[in-house]
Write a protein that holds these residues in place. Structure first.
Motif, PDB file in Angstrom:
ATOM      1  N   THR A 193       0.833  -1.202   0.000  1.00 17.63           N
ATOM      2  CA  THR A 193       0.000   0.000   0.000  1.00 17.63           C
ATOM      3  C   THR A 193       0.865   1.249   0.000  1.00 17.63           C
ATOM      4  O   THR A 193       1.868   1.341   0.710  1.00 17.63           O
ATOM      5  N   PRO A 194       0.458   2.217  -0.817  1.00 18.24           N
ATOM      6  CA  PRO A 194       1.223   3.465  -0.894  1.00 18.24           C
ATOM      7  C   PRO A 194       1.269   4.209   0.440  1.00 18.24           C
ATOM      8  O   PRO A 194       2.234   4.922   0.714  1.00 18.24           O
ATOM      9  N   MET A 195       0.225   4.026   1.292  1.00 17.56           N
ATOM     10  CA  MET A 195       0.230   4.715   2.582  1.00 17.56           C
ATOM     11  C   MET A 195       1.473   4.328   3.387  1.00 17.56           C
ATOM     12  O   MET A 195       2.118   5.169   3.997  1.00 17.56           O
ATOM     13  N   ARG A 198       4.657   5.639   1.853  1.00 22.04           N
ATOM     14  CA  ARG A 198       4.806   7.063   2.167  1.00 22.04           C
ATOM     15  C   ARG A 198       5.312   7.249   3.591  1.00 22.04           C
ATOM     16  O   ARG A 198       6.198   8.073   3.840  1.00 22.04           O
ATOM     17  N   GLU A 231       6.346   4.064  -8.265  1.00 23.15           N
ATOM     18  CA  GLU A 231       5.381   4.393  -9.322  1.00 23.15           C
ATOM     19  C   GLU A 231       4.442   5.514  -8.900  1.00 23.15           C
ATOM     20  O   GLU A 231       3.887   6.224  -9.731  1.00 23.15           O
ATOM     21  N   GLN A 232       4.245   5.698  -7.596  1.00 23.13           N
ATOM     22  CA  GLN A 232       3.335   6.739  -7.112  1.00 23.13           C
ATOM     23  C   GLN A 232       4.124   8.023  -6.844  1.00 23.13           C
ATOM     24  O   GLN A 232       5.065   8.016  -6.052  1.00 23.13           O
ATOM     25  N   ASP A 233       3.706   9.113  -7.470  1.00 27.54           N
ATOM     26  CA  ASP A 233       4.473  10.339  -7.241  1.00 27.54           C
ATOM     27  C   ASP A 233       4.340  10.831  -5.804  1.00 27.54           C
ATOM     28  O   ASP A 233       5.212  11.530  -5.298  1.00 27.54           O
ATOM     29  N   SER A 234       3.254  10.422  -5.105  1.00 30.57           N
ATOM     30  CA  SER A 234       3.108  10.834  -3.703  1.00 30.57           C
ATOM     31  C   SER A 234       4.198  10.215  -2.832  1.00 30.57           C
ATOM     32  O   SER A 234       4.516  10.738  -1.769  1.00 30.57           O
ATOM     33  N   SER A 271       6.568  14.268 -12.846  1.00 36.81           N
ATOM     34  CA  SER A 271       5.463  14.826 -12.070  1.00 36.81           C
ATOM     35  C   SER A 271       5.850  16.186 -11.469  1.00 36.81           C
ATOM     36  O   SER A 271       6.863  16.310 -10.784  1.00 36.81           O
TER      37      SER A 271
ATOM     38  N   SER B 200      -5.836   5.655  -6.174  1.00 38.35           N
ATOM     39  CA  SER B 200      -5.061   4.495  -5.725  1.00 38.35           C
ATOM     40  C   SER B 200      -3.970   4.878  -4.726  1.00 38.35           C
ATOM     41  O   SER B 200      -3.365   4.008  -4.122  1.00 38.35           O
ATOM     42  N   ASP B 201      -3.730   6.169  -4.537  1.00 39.38           N
ATOM     43  CA  ASP B 201      -2.758   6.547  -3.499  1.00 39.38           C
ATOM     44  C   ASP B 201      -3.374   6.439  -2.098  1.00 39.38           C
ATOM     45  O   ASP B 201      -2.695   6.676  -1.091  1.00 39.38           O
ATOM     46  N   ASN B 202      -4.672   6.105  -2.027  1.00 38.04           N
ATOM     47  CA  ASN B 202      -5.377   5.898  -0.762  1.00 38.04           C
ATOM     48  C   ASN B 202      -5.473   7.130   0.117  1.00 38.04           C
ATOM     49  O   ASN B 202      -5.815   7.028   1.285  1.00 38.04           O
ATOM     50  N   GLU B 203      -5.124   8.282  -0.407  1.00 41.76           N
ATOM     51  CA  GLU B 203      -5.283   9.457   0.460  1.00 41.76           C
ATOM     52  C   GLU B 203      -6.053  10.581  -0.201  1.00 41.76           C
ATOM     53  O   GLU B 203      -6.380  11.551   0.458  1.00 41.76           O
ATOM     54  N   CYS B 252      -1.787   6.580  -9.927  1.00 38.87           N
ATOM     55  CA  CYS B 252      -2.438   7.584  -9.086  1.00 38.87           C
ATOM     56  C   CYS B 252      -2.551   8.940  -9.774  1.00 38.87           C
ATOM     57  O   CYS B 252      -3.268   9.808  -9.327  1.00 38.87           O
ATOM     58  N   ASN B 253      -1.832   9.124 -10.881  1.00 39.10           N
ATOM     59  CA  ASN B 253      -1.827  10.425 -11.520  1.00 39.10           C
ATOM     60  C   ASN B 253      -2.835  10.538 -12.658  1.00 39.10           C
ATOM     61  O   ASN B 253      -2.997  11.595 -13.246  1.00 39.10           O
ATOM     62  N   ASP B 268      -3.441  13.744 -17.032  1.00 41.32           N
ATOM     63  CA  ASP B 268      -2.278  13.330 -16.262  1.00 41.32           C
ATOM     64  C   ASP B 268      -1.962  14.422 -15.256  1.00 41.32           C
ATOM     65  O   ASP B 268      -1.554  15.524 -15.633  1.00 41.32           O
ATOM     66  N   MET B 269      -2.143  14.135 -13.993  1.00 44.53           N
ATOM     67  CA  MET B 269      -1.926  15.157 -12.965  1.00 44.53           C
ATOM     68  C   MET B 269      -0.454  15.473 -12.745  1.00 44.53           C
ATOM     69  O   MET B 269      -0.127  16.417 -12.039  1.00 44.53           O
ATOM     70  N   ARG B 270       0.418  14.663 -13.346  1.00 43.09           N
ATOM     71  CA  ARG B 270       1.843  14.973 -13.220  1.00 43.09           C
ATOM     72  C   ARG B 270       2.197  16.175 -14.076  1.00 43.09           C
ATOM     73  O   ARG B 270       3.098  16.943 -13.766  1.00 43.09           O
ATOM     74  N   ALA B 271       1.473  16.323 -15.200  1.00 46.70           N
ATOM     75  CA  ALA B 271       1.858  17.340 -16.175  1.00 46.70           C
ATOM     76  C   ALA B 271       1.647  18.745 -15.647  1.00 46.70           C
ATOM     77  O   ALA B 271       2.492  19.611 -15.816  1.00 46.70           O
TER      78      ALA B 271
END
Lengths: 604, 460
Positions: A193-195, A198, A231-234, A271, B200-203, B252-253, B268-271
């Motif tokens: 999970t990304p959480m 992070r 893979e997740q920018d967060s 990103s 999908s970043d769950n937040e 997630c983007n 694409d939210m990265r852009a």
């Protein structure tokens, strides 16, 4: 306060058990019962007094009865759980000292798994706090297993909490356990999970700090590289900050090979949020990598961020312009600024996005001290002047609010020709918040421009604000007058502003007449007794006959306010009769405030 | 409504084979009152399985949410019946009045989305036209007992009887399911919210209305970021509105939004921070030969859903279901006619407003099949590999207990065989707009007007 300094060897409760009933038990009984009251406020109140309850129960009953109850209390509202998590961090003495501190782990463990981030964070904070009170043995027997349980929990809430606990255990455990801790941290860095990733990324820097250098190089660097290419920018954006921390730990010769490739990649990430993070942390990064890498790597990276396609990134970078330039190595500072940074800054002055321009405006003046007088006049002054004419009021305001930096280098006169139209325009802006902001800079401007310039150009503006149609502006204008008098002195006040203020007492609009009173309230003290008695008081007296009741009760309030400035003779012979007359006014409010003034000034 | 709940459960003991005119699907349960006189508030407006499929949520026009839980034993048996029972019922939204704009805000639940599970409790987002809420559904099986100053039944005890302090103790109790509101995300939408989607970043999650899409952090209710704004400076130039939006299940983007003109934009939210510039535009060129007054109305996207794999995207318009490969923008890779026979009826469907119905669609857990609703309580399933499709009916009257559902054919003209029905005989007031597929198992849930139907596929 919950940290308890009094440790009763003999518990309060047992002392009282002998008696049939004891009145001193009653308040504690109420507190305990309210732990489960339906009203959240009462529960919260009881939790905040948990140390009182624990003290009354004694250490043993606290351990065997209170803590098990609290461990199950996880269904409660967030605010109650938050208070509980905080209290337990200061509970060591109340459970019997460091020897028993591990009894606090079960309730904190269950709090560390709730869904509410603030509660979990507070539980982790308390766990970190009490970890220091564990003996090395207890740490391995009780604390470290808890960390492992959290780290391998089913739900990500517990695994995120574990991330914050590794760094407090690590320095105090045996090398076998250390190896296990490193393994757990590694696992969490590649959690599903990304959480959790992070959470691990945000604690990577702090974990690196407690690791031996060899493990920083072997373990942390690979984790950092992996998280920075998540893979997740967060997740990636959190790795940036970790990179800064890691860079401070490594010897200069390792930086280039171990950290810089990843940081370079972050500065050019696809990103914008990651690039934003790089821009936001740029000063820290610069300090961490040192002058050589700054010259070779960070200068071009910073140029790119200032030219980024995303406005948010440019604004973040623009905010750092001054700090970045200040921290450049001295030998090449001026060259780098003039040849690399200034051309980018020039472009930002005419940026399409107003947030970028206003971010730049808030720091650009600071460059003048770095570049000195000649460069400022030749290169920066045109930029300041352009920004003073910007269409966006925030840009102009930011320039004006930082005038003091330029004043030291070239003197404000250089700017005054452009400054004046800019100030006048802001002073008359249609948005009252803009007018309010410029008023707040007036005393500063007055100080720098000098009394002559002020009287000639700005005085009329300050007086115009007194009759603005927005109350907040009139109020700020009143306060502004007081500050001006503090700067220019009572004599200046008497000659320039007092006559104008008093003249408003005859205004047909009662709001303007009241402004006179508010000004008098603000000015009497700075102007002193003589001016107040001779010039202001007669006007106030005259206004006590005003036909509008609001003016009359403000007369009473003004007299109360300026009373301390006056001498006692004047109070008795002049102020008292006026207040007495107002005290028999037909209007209720006038009577009320007159009576209040009489009693405050002790004139009854 | 569920206090009058009527559950129609079937026994699956003897199941006939997959014969002619028979599907492998059979009715498992029907929930809701069987009554012709339906109260407006009881009309179901959202159906959604949780990520594990253990819970199934429905929302209705009365602002209520009912959550069903799959029976434990039926979950563990591969041959077992998909039996769902009421787990929790709560009022999610209340009717409100916007005094500034003199507008009534309906309590109707427009969408429900579950959050990935983060601890023993379950969380879902629900939205009406204006406000999104985060709900926690949790179980409690212990309660504290023991007071100092009163008896458990509330009678006060005299303080003089107090000789020693008593700490309450948690005791087991009957399981209680609580739904508590955790966050209210309000005041960010000027127009009606049509979609919510968890990232999908769950937040973070997005909420979309007719003209804007906002991005929220689940922990913060006082701010949201505008990521798409298609409102023209002059509202008279408005030609297109946002009708549906969803986040990519893995990246997630990436998110998409569909429009009233039948196009889908991928952003694409990265852009950049504001995604007014799309990175991909999925649009099929219009066939000039079929162009008519209704062309634009029927091309409006009523739902858009990514496949679980993230490779494909499905869009539903009035007559068709299209599947797009994210790598090909020019045309869909698959197009399915949901009810092509209605093309000749558009005029009357326009007159009775049916043409504006917004049908949802959903993917099977392994992406091999898709499902969407139609009229006459029919629903359609399309097998992508076999290129086979079926029309089934949600009905408690026609299916005998445990039997396979018969497949229907709709044909022009008068009725011929037992399994055929004429277009003119279709009942347009009975429609299936909301459908959801169990994320792993062969179980589907769908809503007719006020009934929730659960169907299950027989194992091979």
């Amino acid at each position: 306060s919950c940290s308890c300094t009094v440790v009763s060897k003999q518990p309060l409760a047992s002392k009282m058990a002998g008696a049939d009933s004891d009145d001193s038990l009653y308040p504690i009984a109420v507190l305990i019962d309210e732990l489960r009251n339906e009203d959240v406020q009462l529960r919260l109140n009881s939790i905040k007094k948990l140390s009182t309850i624990a003290l009354a129960l004694g250490v043993e009953r606290t351990r065997t009865e209170l803590l098990p109850f609290l461990t199950d209390t996880i269904y409660d509202e967030d605010e109650v759980l938050l208070a509980l998590a905080e209290q337990l961090g200061n509970f060591t003495m109340l459970v019997g000292g460091p020897e028993y501190v591990h009894c606090l782990l079960p309730p904190l463990e269950s709090l560390a798994t709730v869904e509410e981030t603030v509660v979990r964070d507070k539980a982790v904070e308390s766990l970190r706090k009490i970890s220091h009170e564990h003996s090395p043995v207890d740490l391995e027997v009780h604390f470290e297993p808890l960390v492992k349980r959290l780290a391998s929990g089913d739900w990500f809430t517990s695994r995120t909490s574990a991330c914050g606990l590794f760094s407090v255990c690590y320095p105090r455990v045996s090398s076998t356990v250390k190896a296990e801790i490193r393994q757990h941290f590694r696992t969490l860095c590649s959690d599903d999970t990304p959480m959790v990733r992070r959470a691990a990324a945000s604690k990577l820097g702090e974990f690196a700090k407690v690791l031996e250098l060899e493990y920083v190089k072997s373990d942390i660097i690979s984790l950092f590289t992996a998280l920075a290419s998540d893979e997740q920018d967060s997740v990636r954006l959190l790795a940036v900050e970790a990179g800064v921390s890691i860079a401070t730990l490594l010897p200069q010769e390792d930086l280039e090979a171990l950290v810089m490739p990843t940081l370079r990649q972050a500065a050019e990430d696809k990103s914008w949020r990651v690039r934003y993070m790089v821009a936001d942390k740029f000063s820290d990064l610069q300090k961490a990598v040192g002058p050589e890498i700054t010259k070779n790597d960070l200068v071009p990276a910073f140029q790119n961020l200032l030219k980024d396609c995303e406005a948010e990134v440019r604004a973040a970078a623009a905010n750092k312009v001054k700090e970045f330039c200040e921290n450049l190595p001295e030998d090449s500072r001026e060259t780098i600024i003039m040849t690399h940074i200034l051309p980018c800054v020039k472009e930002l002055v005419s940026d399409t996005n107003q947030h970028v321009k206003s971010a730049l405006a808030s720091v650009i003046m600071g460059l003048s001290t770095i570049l000195g007088k000649d460069n400022t006049i030749e290169h920066l002054l045109p930029l300041f002047l352009a920004q003073l004419k910007d269409e966006c009021p925030e840009v102009r305001l930011n320039i004006i609010s930082n005038l003091d930096c330029v004043n030291e280098v070239i003197g404000i006169r250089q700017l005054s020709q452009s400054l004046l139209p800019a100030i006048v325009e802001l002073a008359e802006d249609a948005k009252w918040r803009v007018r309010l902001a410029i008023i707040e800079y007036m005393p500063l401007l007055a100080g720098q421009l000098g009394v002559e310039f002020f009287d000639e150009k700005l005085n009329s503006l300050c007086m115009a604000w007194l009759v603005d149609h927005v109350y907040a502006i009139r109020e700020a204008a009143t306060c502004n007058l007081m500050k001006l008098v503090e700067k220019f002195g009572a004599e200046w006040a008497q000659n320039t502003i007092v006559p104008k203020v008093l003249g408003m007492a005859n205004d047909p609009n009662y709001l303007h007449r009241m402004t006179t009173l508010f000004c008098i309230n603000a000015l009497s003290e700075v102007c002193g007794q003589e001016i107040t008695t001779k010039h202001m008081l007669p006007v106030v007296f005259k206004m006590s006959n005003d036909q509008v009741a609001n003016v009359r009760f403000n007369v009473a309030k003004s007299l109360q306010k300026i009373g301390p400035v006056l001498d006692s003779n004047c109070l008795q012979t002049e102020v008292k009769p006026v207040l007495e007359k107002l005290a028999s006014d037909q209007d209720m409010d006038v009577k009320y405030f007159a009576q209040e003034a009489i009693s405050v000034l002790s004139l009854a | 409504m569920w206090s009058l709940c009527w559950t129609y459960s079937l026994n699956l003991s003897s199941v006939p084979g997959d014969g002619e005119g028979q599907s492998r699907w059979c009715l498992s349960q029907v929930k809701g009152a069987i009554d012709d006189d339906v109260a407006e508030a009881d009309i179901i407006s959202a159906v959604e399985f949780s990520h594990s499929g253990e819970l199934l949520a429905t929302g209705d026009r009365g602002g209520r949410i009912v959550i069903f839980q799959q029976e434990q034993e039926s979950k563990n048996l591969p041959q077992g019946r998909a039996e769902y029972n009421v787990y929790s019922t709560f009022q999610s939204h209340e009717p409100e009045f916007d005094y500034l704009k003199s507008l009534e805000i309906e309590e109707k639940i427009n969408k429900i989305r579950w959050l990935p599970q983060k601890n023993a409790a379950h969380f879902l987002l629900s939205t009406n036209d204006k406000t999104v809420k985060l709900w926690k559904i949790s179980e409690r099986d212990k309660r504290p007992e023991g007071y100092n100053l009163k008896e458990e039944d509330g009678r006060y005890r005299h303080p003089s009887s107090l000789t020693t302090l008593r700490v309450p103790v948690f005791q087991p109790m009957d399981l209680m399911v609580e739904a508590s509101p955790r966050r209210v995300y309000a005041n960010a939408h000027t127009y009606h919210i049509n979609s919510i989607s968890v990232n999908s970043d769950n937040e973070t999650y997005l909420s979309a209305d007719d003209l804007r899409i906002n991005l929220w952090h689940l922990d913060f209710t006082d701010r949201s970021f505008n990521i798409v704004d298609i409102k023209p400076a002059n509202m008279e130039e408005l030609t297109e509105v946002i009708t549906a939006s969803e986040f990519h299940p893995l990246q997630c983007n990436t998110f998409v939004y569909g429009s009233s003109k039948g196009s889908v934009r991928l952003c694409d939210m990265r852009a950049s921070a504001l995604c007014d510039q799309h990175s991909k535009l999925f649009e099929e060129p219009e066939d000039p030969s079929t162009r008519s007054f209704f062309s634009e109305i029927i091309s409006s996207i009523s739902d858009v859903k990514f496949s679980h794999s993230g490779r494909y995207m499905m869009t539903r318009d009035y007559l068709t279901l299209k599947i797009w490969d994210l790598h090909m923008e020019s045309r869909p890779v698959e197009t399915y006619q949901v009810h092509g026979y209605l093309r000749s009826k558009l005029c009357s469907l326009y007159e009775n407003d049916c043409i504006f119905d917004k049908f949802e669609c959903c993917w099977r857990g392994d992406d091999s099949e898709v499902m969407t609703g139609s009229y006459n309580n029919f629903f359609r399933m399309f097998d992508r590999d076999a290129q086979r499709d079926v029309t089934l009916e949600a009905s408690w009257e026609n299916g005998s207990p445990g039997c396979s559902l018969k497949t229907w054919r709709v044909c022009a003209g008068s009725r011929r065989k037992r399994s055929e029905i004429g277009v003119d005989c279709l009942d347009f007031s009975r429609k299936i707009l909301y459908t959801s597929w169990h994320p792993q198992d062969s179980i589907v849930a769908l809503a007719t007007v006020n009934n929730l139907y659960i169907f299950q596929e027989k194992p091979n």
